[in-house]
Design an enzyme around this catalytic site. Structure first.
Site, PDB file in Angstrom:
ATOM      1  N   ASP A  66       0.846  -1.193   0.000  1.00  0.00           N
ATOM      2  CA  ASP A  66       0.000   0.000   0.000  1.00  0.00           C
ATOM      3  C   ASP A  66       0.884   1.246   0.000  1.00  0.00           C
ATOM      4  O   ASP A  66       2.099   1.158   0.206  1.00  0.00           O
ATOM      5  CB  ASP A  66      -1.005  -0.007   1.164  1.00  0.00           C
ATOM      6  CG  ASP A  66      -0.378  -0.394   2.500  1.00  0.00           C
ATOM      7  OD1 ASP A  66       0.868  -0.384   2.619  1.00  0.00           O
ATOM      8  OD2 ASP A  66      -1.134  -0.715   3.434  1.00  0.00           O
ATOM      9  N   ASN A 135      -8.693  -1.769  12.895  1.00  0.00           N
ATOM     10  CA  ASN A 135     -10.068  -1.796  12.393  1.00  0.00           C
ATOM     11  C   ASN A 135     -10.299  -2.987  11.454  1.00  0.00           C
ATOM     12  O   ASN A 135     -11.292  -3.041  10.745  1.00  0.00           O
ATOM     13  CB  ASN A 135     -10.388  -0.485  11.670  1.00  0.00           C
ATOM     14  CG  ASN A 135      -9.431  -0.217  10.509  1.00  0.00           C
ATOM     15  OD1 ASN A 135      -8.534  -1.028  10.243  1.00  0.00           O
ATOM     16  ND2 ASN A 135      -9.603   0.894   9.842  1.00  0.00           N
ATOM     17  N   HIS A 137      -8.386  -3.738   8.885  1.00  0.00           N
ATOM     18  CA  HIS A 137      -7.946  -3.548   7.499  1.00  0.00           C
ATOM     19  C   HIS A 137      -6.774  -4.471   7.182  1.00  0.00           C
ATOM     20  O   HIS A 137      -5.995  -4.843   8.044  1.00  0.00           O
ATOM     21  CB  HIS A 137      -7.630  -2.077   7.186  1.00  0.00           C
ATOM     22  CG  HIS A 137      -6.383  -1.517   7.781  1.00  0.00           C
ATOM     23  ND1 HIS A 137      -6.165  -0.163   7.929  1.00  0.00           N
ATOM     24  CD2 HIS A 137      -5.253  -2.113   8.261  1.00  0.00           C
ATOM     25  CE1 HIS A 137      -4.971   0.032   8.456  1.00  0.00           C
ATOM     26  NE2 HIS A 137      -4.401  -1.120   8.680  1.00  0.00           N
ATOM     27  N   GLU A 142      -9.758  -0.492   3.942  1.00  0.00           N
ATOM     28  CA  GLU A 142     -10.453  -0.019   5.124  1.00  0.00           C
ATOM     29  C   GLU A 142     -11.888  -0.536   5.137  1.00  0.00           C
ATOM     30  O   GLU A 142     -12.476  -0.758   4.071  1.00  0.00           O
ATOM     31  CB  GLU A 142     -10.489   1.516   5.095  1.00  0.00           C
ATOM     32  CG  GLU A 142      -9.121   2.170   5.117  1.00  0.00           C
ATOM     33  CD  GLU A 142      -8.535   2.241   6.514  1.00  0.00           C
ATOM     34  OE1 GLU A 142      -8.046   1.202   7.006  1.00  0.00           O
ATOM     35  OE2 GLU A 142      -8.561   3.322   7.106  1.00  0.00           O
TER      36      GLU A 142
END
Ligand code: PGA
Length: 238
Positions: A66, A135, A137, A142
């Site tokens: 990423d 979270n 991810h 996301e």
């Protein structure tokens, strides 16, 4: 999905051993390599194995996972820079052995498409080395991210902005990122999810045992046969 519980003190060695054994079986494996805190010690151990002559990294291929949008390579926040410093350089990879996900072009959609095409052309990932976001991810997929989400530009959630502030400072975290898609990650022939620390306990429980939902992108790993979760005692609980 297989869960391997290890002592924190041997976490990095275990992680490196798993990656090294895959590379012994397939020296020209395609790896997608997470940044973040969790894999750093594992990468250090891999570099040690290479120095000791126990790892041949001369034909593997690494893919960046990423990237922050609009952050140049010269910026300390660049995840390409971090990927290079932590993995590409210590393992002595040649430039042609690394495919970045370019976050600083004038056309992010085109950068995503060309990254996707490069992964497909290479035959997909053999191994995805991933951390677990607080979270849920994977990369910067996301919540909500479905299992078919493609490589794309995404806005970071408040939770990621907060957790990444430890690296860059509050208010200094870029708000958009590019991420390898869930489609590519879940198609990896093997996935190694690295998880340490008490602060990951709840999200790891949801990942392993919760509902499979776009709200917890990591929960899609439950449906895959080829997932190894390497976690320490703190992250797994007693
Ligand atoms: P960490 O990050 O390894 O620094 O905990 C994981 C992530 O946010 O993906």
């Amino acid at each position: 999905m297989q869960v391997l519980r290890v002592l924190n003190s041997s976490f990095n060695q275990h992680g490196a051993a798993l990656i090294a054994s895959l590379l012994r079986a397939k020296p020209n494996a395609n790896l997608v390599i997470a940044t973040g805190n969790t894999p750093m010690g594992v990468y250090d151990e891999l570099a040690k194995l290479k120095l000791q002559g126990e790892l041949d990294s001369s034909s593997l291929h690494a893919f960046q996972l990423d990237a922050y949008a609009d952050v140049p390579l010269s910026d300390p926040r660049s995840l390409q820079g971090w990927s290079r410093r932590s993995f590409v350089e210590p393992l002595g990879l040649a430039e042609k052995q690394f495919t970045p996900l370019i976050g600083y072009s004038d056309n992010h959609e085109r950068a995503c498409q060309s990254y996707h095409d490069a992964v497909i052309k290479a035959g997909g990932y053999d191994l995805a080395i991933l951390g677990l976001g607080p979270n849920g991810h994977l990369g910067f997929n996301e919540p909500p991210s479905s299992k078919t989400s493609t490589t794309r530009v995404i806005s970071l959630t408040e939770e990621s902005l907060i957790s990444n502030a430890v690296y860059w400072g509050r208010g200094n975290v870029p708000t958009q990122a590019l991420t390898a898609g869930m489609d590519l990650l879940l198609a990896a022939k093997q996935i190694l999810l690295l998880v340490t620390g008490k602060h990951k306990y709840e999200i790891l429980q949801k990942t392993l045992y919760g509902a499979i939902t776009p709200e917890v992108p990591s929960s899609y790993l439950q449906a895959s046969q080829h997932v190894m979760v390497l976690a320490d005692e703190a992250a797994l609980g007693s």
